[in-house]
Motif scaffolding. Sequence first.
Motif, mmCIF file in Angstrom:
data_model
loop_
_atom_site.group_PDB
_atom_site.id
_atom_site.type_symbol
_atom_site.label_atom_id
_atom_site.label_comp_id
_atom_site.label_asym_id
_atom_site.label_seq_id
_atom_site.Cartn_x
_atom_site.Cartn_y
_atom_site.Cartn_z
ATOM 1 N N ALA A 128 5.259 1.486 -7.696
ATOM 2 C CA ALA A 128 6.448 0.736 -6.993
ATOM 3 C C ALA A 128 6.344 -0.533 -8.207
ATOM 4 O O ALA A 128 5.412 -0.610 -8.298
ATOM 5 N N ARG A 129 7.319 -1.109 -7.998
ATOM 6 C CA ARG A 129 7.346 -2.156 -8.652
ATOM 7 C C ARG A 129 8.326 -2.987 -8.440
ATOM 8 O O ARG A 129 9.739 -2.599 -7.782
ATOM 9 N N ALA A 130 7.979 -3.936 -8.088
ATOM 10 C CA ALA A 130 8.954 -5.166 -7.173
ATOM 11 C C ALA A 130 10.397 -5.118 -8.186
ATOM 12 O O ALA A 130 9.806 -6.150 -9.195
ATOM 13 N N TYR A 160 2.150 -0.932 -7.868
ATOM 14 C CA TYR A 160 1.209 -0.433 -7.198
ATOM 15 C C TYR A 160 1.333 0.885 -6.985
ATOM 16 O O TYR A 160 2.147 1.686 -7.513
ATOM 17 N N TRP A 161 0.305 1.883 -6.882
ATOM 18 C CA TRP A 161 0.556 2.934 -7.057
ATOM 19 C C TRP A 161 -0.962 3.438 -5.985
ATOM 20 O O TRP A 161 -0.954 2.616 -5.226
ATOM 21 N N ALA A 211 11.574 -0.260 -6.768
ATOM 22 C CA ALA A 211 12.384 0.860 -7.405
ATOM 23 C C ALA A 211 10.774 1.633 -7.475
ATOM 24 O O ALA A 211 9.928 0.916 -7.554
ATOM 25 N N MET A 212 10.499 2.991 -7.302
ATOM 26 C CA MET A 212 9.840 3.136 -6.775
ATOM 27 C C MET A 212 9.493 5.040 -8.343
ATOM 28 O O MET A 212 11.030 5.230 -8.415
ATOM 29 N N GLN A 222 0.671 -1.019 0.077
ATOM 30 C CA GLN A 222 -0.287 -0.582 -0.050
ATOM 31 C C GLN A 222 1.371 0.808 -0.251
ATOM 32 O O GLN A 222 1.750 1.519 0.761
ATOM 33 N N LEU A 223 0.767 2.179 -0.645
ATOM 34 C CA LEU A 223 1.059 3.439 -0.875
ATOM 35 C C LEU A 223 0.373 4.544 -0.499
ATOM 36 O O LEU A 223 -1.069 4.696 -0.713
#
Length: 124
Positions: free
Chosen positions: A96-98, A113-114, A31-32, A1-2
């Motif tokens: 975000a990305r893994a 993720y957003w 990575a963001m 969660q962001l």
Amino acid sequence: QLQASGGGLVQAGGSLRLSCAASGRTFSSLAMGWFRQAPGKEREFVTAVTWSGSSTYYADSVKGRFTISRDNAKNTVYLQMNSLKPEDTAVYYCAARAYTGSYFATLISQYNYWGQGTEVTVSS
């Protein structure tokens, strides 16, 4: 969660710092990036930072004015925005990305993720 925060109203030439706090996953493996969406326009890439914070990448429109950084101990990524212009007015989203490599992703589809977005308004 962001969770993004820090938006607001600022005059042209002013500064704002956005924050994005992450939870629920090992932040240091993500990575963001920051994107923005102006009224009536598509969402666009702004900047990205690698999982370690050692490398950054910027869209030409913000290069030299915006700075992305991260604090892995606080699970937070920041966007320092200086010399703001009216054309910077938009809703800003963190993403975000893994990924723990060195390649920078600039496409929306590359992020898993957003955050919910925080609104930035720059008056002239």
